[in-house]
Design a protein around this motif. Structure first.
Motif, PDB file in Angstrom:
ATOM      1  N   THR A   1      56.721  72.224 101.619  1.00  0.00           N
ATOM      2  CA  THR A   1      57.203  70.890 101.967  1.00  0.00           C
ATOM      3  C   THR A   1      58.628  70.974 102.464  1.00  0.00           C
ATOM      4  O   THR A   1      59.407  71.850 102.040  1.00  0.00           O
ATOM      5  CB  THR A   1      57.117  69.949 100.753  1.00  0.00           C
ATOM      6  N   GLU A   2      58.977  70.105 103.390  1.00  0.00           N
ATOM      7  CA  GLU A   2      60.350  70.003 103.872  1.00  0.00           C
ATOM      8  C   GLU A   2      61.110  69.033 102.966  1.00  0.00           C
ATOM      9  O   GLU A   2      60.550  68.040 102.496  1.00  0.00           O
ATOM     10  CB  GLU A   2      60.376  69.496 105.316  1.00  0.00           C
ATOM     11  N   TRP A   3      62.392  69.297 102.760  1.00  0.00           N
ATOM     12  CA  TRP A   3      63.166  68.513 101.791  1.00  0.00           C
ATOM     13  C   TRP A   3      64.633  68.569 102.181  1.00  0.00           C
ATOM     14  O   TRP A   3      65.139  69.617 102.605  1.00  0.00           O
ATOM     15  CB  TRP A   3      62.934  69.111 100.401  1.00  0.00           C
ATOM     16  N   ASP A   4      65.334  67.436 102.011  1.00  0.00           N
ATOM     17  CA  ASP A   4      66.762  67.412 102.343  1.00  0.00           C
ATOM     18  C   ASP A   4      67.645  67.769 101.148  1.00  0.00           C
ATOM     19  O   ASP A   4      68.880  67.729 101.251  1.00  0.00           O
ATOM     20  CB  ASP A   4      67.167  66.038 102.894  1.00  0.00           C
ATOM     21  N   GLY A   5      67.029  68.128 100.016  1.00  0.00           N
ATOM     22  CA  GLY A   5      67.783  68.542  98.841  1.00  0.00           C
ATOM     23  C   GLY A   5      68.219  67.417  97.930  1.00  0.00           C
ATOM     24  O   GLY A   5      68.697  67.656  96.817  1.00  0.00           O
ATOM     25  N   ALA A   6      68.050  66.168  98.375  1.00  0.00           N
ATOM     26  CA  ALA A   6      68.468  65.025  97.552  1.00  0.00           C
ATOM     27  C   ALA A   6      67.321  64.588  96.649  1.00  0.00           C
ATOM     28  O   ALA A   6      66.157  64.635  97.052  1.00  0.00           O
ATOM     29  CB  ALA A   6      68.902  63.871  98.441  1.00  0.00           C
ATOM     30  N   PRO A   7      67.642  64.161  95.428  1.00  0.00           N
ATOM     31  CA  PRO A   7      66.575  63.641  94.557  1.00  0.00           C
ATOM     32  C   PRO A   7      65.962  62.388  95.186  1.00  0.00           C
ATOM     33  O   PRO A   7      66.666  61.632  95.864  1.00  0.00           O
ATOM     34  CB  PRO A   7      67.304  63.308  93.252  1.00  0.00           C
ATOM     35  N   PRO A   8      64.656  62.151  94.949  1.00  0.00           N
ATOM     36  CA  PRO A   8      63.736  62.987  94.179  1.00  0.00           C
ATOM     37  C   PRO A   8      63.127  64.094  95.019  1.00  0.00           C
ATOM     38  O   PRO A   8      63.129  64.036  96.246  1.00  0.00           O
ATOM     39  CB  PRO A   8      62.672  61.983  93.735  1.00  0.00           C
ATOM     40  N   LEU A   9      62.600  65.094  94.329  1.00  0.00           N
ATOM     41  CA  LEU A   9      61.902  66.196  94.970  1.00  0.00           C
ATOM     42  C   LEU A   9      60.407  65.902  94.947  1.00  0.00           C
ATOM     43  O   LEU A   9      59.833  65.704  93.881  1.00  0.00           O
ATOM     44  CB  LEU A   9      62.203  67.497  94.216  1.00  0.00           C
ATOM     45  N   PRO A  10      59.753  65.846  96.099  1.00  0.00           N
ATOM     46  CA  PRO A  10      58.311  65.544  96.119  1.00  0.00           C
ATOM     47  C   PRO A  10      57.483  66.784  95.806  1.00  0.00           C
ATOM     48  O   PRO A  10      57.592  67.802  96.487  1.00  0.00           O
ATOM     49  CB  PRO A  10      58.078  65.065  97.557  1.00  0.00           C
ATOM     50  N   LEU A  11      56.665  66.686  94.769  1.00  0.00           N
ATOM     51  CA  LEU A  11      55.711  67.736  94.427  1.00  0.00           C
ATOM     52  C   LEU A  11      54.304  67.153  94.514  1.00  0.00           C
ATOM     53  O   LEU A  11      54.150  65.926  94.481  1.00  0.00           O
ATOM     54  CB  LEU A  11      55.987  68.265  93.013  1.00  0.00           C
ATOM     55  N   PRO A  12      53.288  67.972  94.618  1.00  0.00           N
ATOM     56  CA  PRO A  12      51.926  67.447  94.802  1.00  0.00           C
ATOM     57  C   PRO A  12      51.483  66.503  93.699  1.00  0.00           C
ATOM     58  O   PRO A  12      50.656  65.619  93.935  1.00  0.00           O
ATOM     59  CB  PRO A  12      51.063  68.722  94.818  1.00  0.00           C
ATOM     60  N   TRP A  13      51.993  66.658  92.470  1.00  0.00           N
ATOM     61  CA  TRP A  13      51.561  65.812  91.358  1.00  0.00           C
ATOM     62  C   TRP A  13      52.545  64.685  91.063  1.00  0.00           C
ATOM     63  O   TRP A  13      52.427  63.987  90.079  1.00  0.00           O
ATOM     64  CB  TRP A  13      51.359  66.659  90.104  1.00  0.00           C
ATOM     65  N   GLY A  14      53.552  64.511  91.952  1.00  0.00           N
ATOM     66  CA  GLY A  14      54.493  63.415  91.764  1.00  0.00           C
ATOM     67  C   GLY A  14      55.910  63.840  92.063  1.00  0.00           C
ATOM     68  O   GLY A  14      56.212  65.014  92.283  1.00  0.00           O
ATOM     69  N   GLU A  15      56.804  62.868  92.077  1.00  0.00           N
ATOM     70  CA  GLU A  15      58.214  63.146  92.369  1.00  0.00           C
ATOM     71  C   GLU A  15      58.970  63.464  91.090  1.00  0.00           C
ATOM     72  O   GLU A  15      58.693  62.893  90.029  1.00  0.00           O
ATOM     73  CB  GLU A  15      58.848  61.940  93.060  1.00  0.00           C
TER      74      GLU A  15
ATOM     75  N   HIS B   1      63.101  64.231  89.516  1.00  0.00           N
ATOM     76  CA  HIS B   1      64.495  63.948  89.838  1.00  0.00           C
ATOM     77  C   HIS B   1      65.301  65.248  89.800  1.00  0.00           C
ATOM     78  O   HIS B   1      65.991  65.554  88.829  1.00  0.00           O
ATOM     79  CB  HIS B   1      65.073  62.930  88.854  1.00  0.00           C
ATOM     80  N   MET B   2      65.194  66.022  90.872  1.00  0.00           N
ATOM     81  CA  MET B   2      65.913  67.281  90.986  1.00  0.00           C
ATOM     82  C   MET B   2      66.585  67.339  92.343  1.00  0.00           C
ATOM     83  O   MET B   2      66.091  66.762  93.324  1.00  0.00           O
ATOM     84  CB  MET B   2      64.965  68.463  90.803  1.00  0.00           C
ATOM     85  N   GLY B   3      67.721  68.028  92.384  1.00  0.00           N
ATOM     86  CA  GLY B   3      68.464  68.124  93.626  1.00  0.00           C
ATOM     87  C   GLY B   3      68.977  69.529  93.876  1.00  0.00           C
ATOM     88  O   GLY B   3      69.142  70.328  92.950  1.00  0.00           O
ATOM     89  N   LEU B   4      69.252  69.840  95.126  1.00  0.00           N
ATOM     90  CA  LEU B   4      69.783  71.144  95.520  1.00  0.00           C
ATOM     91  C   LEU B   4      70.606  70.939  96.788  1.00  0.00           C
ATOM     92  O   LEU B   4      70.110  70.381  97.769  1.00  0.00           O
ATOM     93  CB  LEU B   4      68.646  72.141  95.765  1.00  0.00           C
ATOM     94  N   ALA B   5      71.867  71.395  96.782  1.00  0.00           N
ATOM     95  CA  ALA B   5      72.738  71.160  97.928  1.00  0.00           C
ATOM     96  C   ALA B   5      73.799  72.263  98.017  1.00  0.00           C
ATOM     97  O   ALA B   5      74.152  72.879  97.007  1.00  0.00           O
ATOM     98  CB  ALA B   5      73.422  69.793  97.798  1.00  0.00           C
ATOM     99  N   PRO B   6      74.315  72.510  99.219  1.00  0.00           N
ATOM    100  CA  PRO B   6      75.423  73.463  99.352  1.00  0.00           C
ATOM    101  C   PRO B   6      76.650  72.948  98.605  1.00  0.00           C
ATOM    102  O   PRO B   6      76.852  71.741  98.468  1.00  0.00           O
ATOM    103  CB  PRO B   6      75.669  73.510 100.861  1.00  0.00           C
TER     104      PRO B   6
ATOM    105  N   ALA C   1      63.074  77.764  97.273  1.00  0.00           N
ATOM    106  CA  ALA C   1      63.698  76.922  98.302  1.00  0.00           C
ATOM    107  C   ALA C   1      64.357  77.831  99.334  1.00  0.00           C
ATOM    108  O   ALA C   1      65.131  78.734  98.976  1.00  0.00           O
ATOM    109  CB  ALA C   1      64.723  75.989  97.670  1.00  0.00           C
ATOM    110  N   TRP C   2      64.051  77.575 100.597  1.00  0.00           N
ATOM    111  CA  TRP C   2      64.584  78.375 101.703  1.00  0.00           C
ATOM    112  C   TRP C   2      65.486  77.516 102.591  1.00  0.00           C
ATOM    113  O   TRP C   2      65.184  76.347 102.841  1.00  0.00           O
ATOM    114  CB  TRP C   2      63.441  78.928 102.560  1.00  0.00           C
ATOM    115  N   HIS C   3      66.571  78.155 103.091  1.00  0.00           N
ATOM    116  CA  HIS C   3      67.441  77.508 104.074  1.00  0.00           C
ATOM    117  C   HIS C   3      67.718  78.515 105.185  1.00  0.00           C
ATOM    118  O   HIS C   3      68.276  79.594 104.931  1.00  0.00           O
ATOM    119  CB  HIS C   3      68.761  77.061 103.435  1.00  0.00           C
ATOM    120  N   ASP C   4      67.311  78.164 106.396  1.00  0.00           N
ATOM    121  CA  ASP C   4      67.502  79.071 107.542  1.00  0.00           C
ATOM    122  C   ASP C   4      66.963  80.470 107.253  1.00  0.00           C
ATOM    123  O   ASP C   4      67.663  81.479 107.417  1.00  0.00           O
ATOM    124  CB  ASP C   4      68.997  79.154 107.923  1.00  0.00           C
ATOM    125  N   GLN C   5      65.736  80.534 106.761  1.00  0.00           N
ATOM    126  CA  GLN C   5      65.040  81.781 106.488  1.00  0.00           C
ATOM    127  C   GLN C   5      65.650  82.591 105.349  1.00  0.00           C
ATOM    128  O   GLN C   5      65.334  83.771 105.177  1.00  0.00           O
ATOM    129  CB  GLN C   5      64.991  82.666 107.753  1.00  0.00           C
TER     130      GLN C   5
END
Length: 434
Positions: free
Chosen positions: A333-347, A349-354, A403-407
């Motif tokens: 899945t594509e994600w901008d790193g802001a909560p919430p994180l979408p997973l197949p069984w629901g969202e 509240h997790m985040g990841l950012a530079p 989580a991958w960013h620019d390979q």
């Protein structure tokens, strides 16, 4: 409870119960349209004129019989006459779920309760002493332990809501006499006459026969349920002490500590740990099988599952966990790193950012193998070795998300326990409540 309220009128009983609810919080009354709930709503509406509280009625339309529309119509008339807002929840009962008709109806009914009643609010249910006696008998006939024999509690916390049964200590005869005195109208569910249902058979044939010999049979059975509830509290206190002695983590129980306990305490601790985790305790046969497998050799790969849960043994610990939905092959899945994180069984509240806060685009996918992360102060680290160092169980390694960013892999997530296992240098991860 019963002795304290035996000389108190039903109206005074409801007034007292209402006065004990938090001011300003909505009190919901589950309204089926039958005698018990129609009387409860009538008494509650009267109490609200003396102890102002917001009150709502909730009717669940199961759609299982032609009379269901008539139940709803009666509820609308009653709520309108009392000036109480009424909410209707229409549900579909899955009779193929293996729960039986009554079990499946109860499941969707409580799901409807959770949709309508907000956390922190109170839901009143109209069960009475005769219902409690039936519940005790059903549990005994099914071979239930102390927890099942305890029947229905007068009040409990449920998914952040307060479930209260203010009429539980009073008999159906008392309720009917009061309803007649007040001129309350109700509807009778035709299915209540069908003795193919176990509860109806007990209500219509067994309890009247018992009461013909022992007039206070229902009162005595309900009293036994109350004493079983007290015994259950004591057992839970003992299990809590045992859990604390084992490190306090209900999801990971040391095998050495479990083996040191007497079999009855071992069973009690596993059941208690499951309840603490929100899991259904294993059925008796499954639990006995699990305890036998706990004696397996140290390197044995023990796995045993039951409804919605599983137990695994690894490195000297018993792991208790829910059975999670599987990720499809090639899931990402594509994600901008802001909560919430979408997973197949629901969202979640997790985040990841530079660390510099710039906007990024991330790709989250299942671990493939061979990934390396550059960690602060440690340089490049192979994810496989890192998981071994962190003692991550093998079944959780198999479900790891990267989580991958620019390979470039920048973080690893354990979706089952909702924690970041590793985060690359220059990145910040967060986790919290939604």
């Amino acid at each position: 409870m019963e002795r304290r309220h035996s000389n108190v009128s039903l109206q005074a009983l409801i007034d007292d119960a209402l006065a004990e609810t938090p001011p300003g919080r909505v009190v919901w009354v589950a309204l089926s349209g039958g005698l018990d709930s129609s009387l409860l709503l009538t008494l509650t509406a009267a109490a609200c004129r003396r102890h102002p509280r917001p009150i709502h009625a909730l009717h669940v339309h199961h759609g299982l019989q032609v009379a269901a529309d008539g139940f709803e119509a009666h509820c609308r008339r009653l709520a309108s006459r009392l000036g109480v807002p009424l909410f209707i929840e229409r549900v579909t009962v899955d009779q193929t779920a293996g729960l039986g008709l009554e079990g499946a109806a109860r499941q969707v009914r409580y799901a409807a309760f959770s949709r309508r009643v907000a956390p922190g609010e109170t839901l009143w249910l109209a069960q009475h002493r005769d219902d409690q006696a039936e519940t005790f008998l059903l549990a005994a006939l099914r071979g239930s332990g102390v927890r099942g024999l305890a029947g229905m509690p007068p009040g409990r916390e449920w998914q952040g809501r307060h479930l209260v049964r203010p009429l539980l200590a009073r008999s159906r005869a008392e309720l009917e006499a009061e309803a007649v005195r007040l001129g309350v109208r109700w509807v009778d569910d035709p299915s209540n006459a069908d003795e193919a249902f176990d509860r109806n058979f007990l209500r219509r044939s067994v309890l009247p026969l018992l009461q013909s010999r022992w007039p206070h049979a229902a009162q005595a059975l309900a009293g036994s349920a109350q004493r079983a509830a007290e015994a259950e509290l004591l057992l839970d206190e003992l299990a809590h002490c045992d859990l604390t002695a084992q490190g306090g983590d209900p999801a990971r129980l040391p095998l050495a500590g479990l083996r040191a306990l007497a079999p009855a305490r071992r069973r009690s601790l596993v059941r208690y740990a499951c309840r603490r985790l929100g899991l259904a305790p294993p059925p008796s046969a499954r639990l006995e099988n699990l305890l036998i497998q706990l004696e397996a050799r140290h390197d044995a790969r023990v796995r045993l599952d039951w409804t919605g849960a599983e137990a695994r043994v690894w490195r000297g610990k018993l792991y208790l966990r829910p059975i999670h939905a599987t990720l499809g092959v090639g899931w990402c899945t594509e994600w901008d790193g802001a909560p919430p994180l979408p997973l197949p069984w629901g969202e979640v509240h997790m985040g990841l950012a530079p660390a510099d806060g710039r906007a990024v685009r991330l790709t989250l996918r299942a671990r493939q193998g061979g990934e390396r992360l550059r960690l602060a102060g440690r340089g490049g680290r192979d994810l496989k070795r890192l998981l071994q160092e962190l003692d991550v169980p093998p079944w959780e390694r198999e479900r790891l998300l990267v989580a991958w960013h620019d390979q470039t892999p920048v973080a690893a997530l354990q979706p089952d326990s909702l924690r970041w296992v590793a985060v690359a240098e220059g990145w910040q991860a967060s986790i919290g409540r939604g």
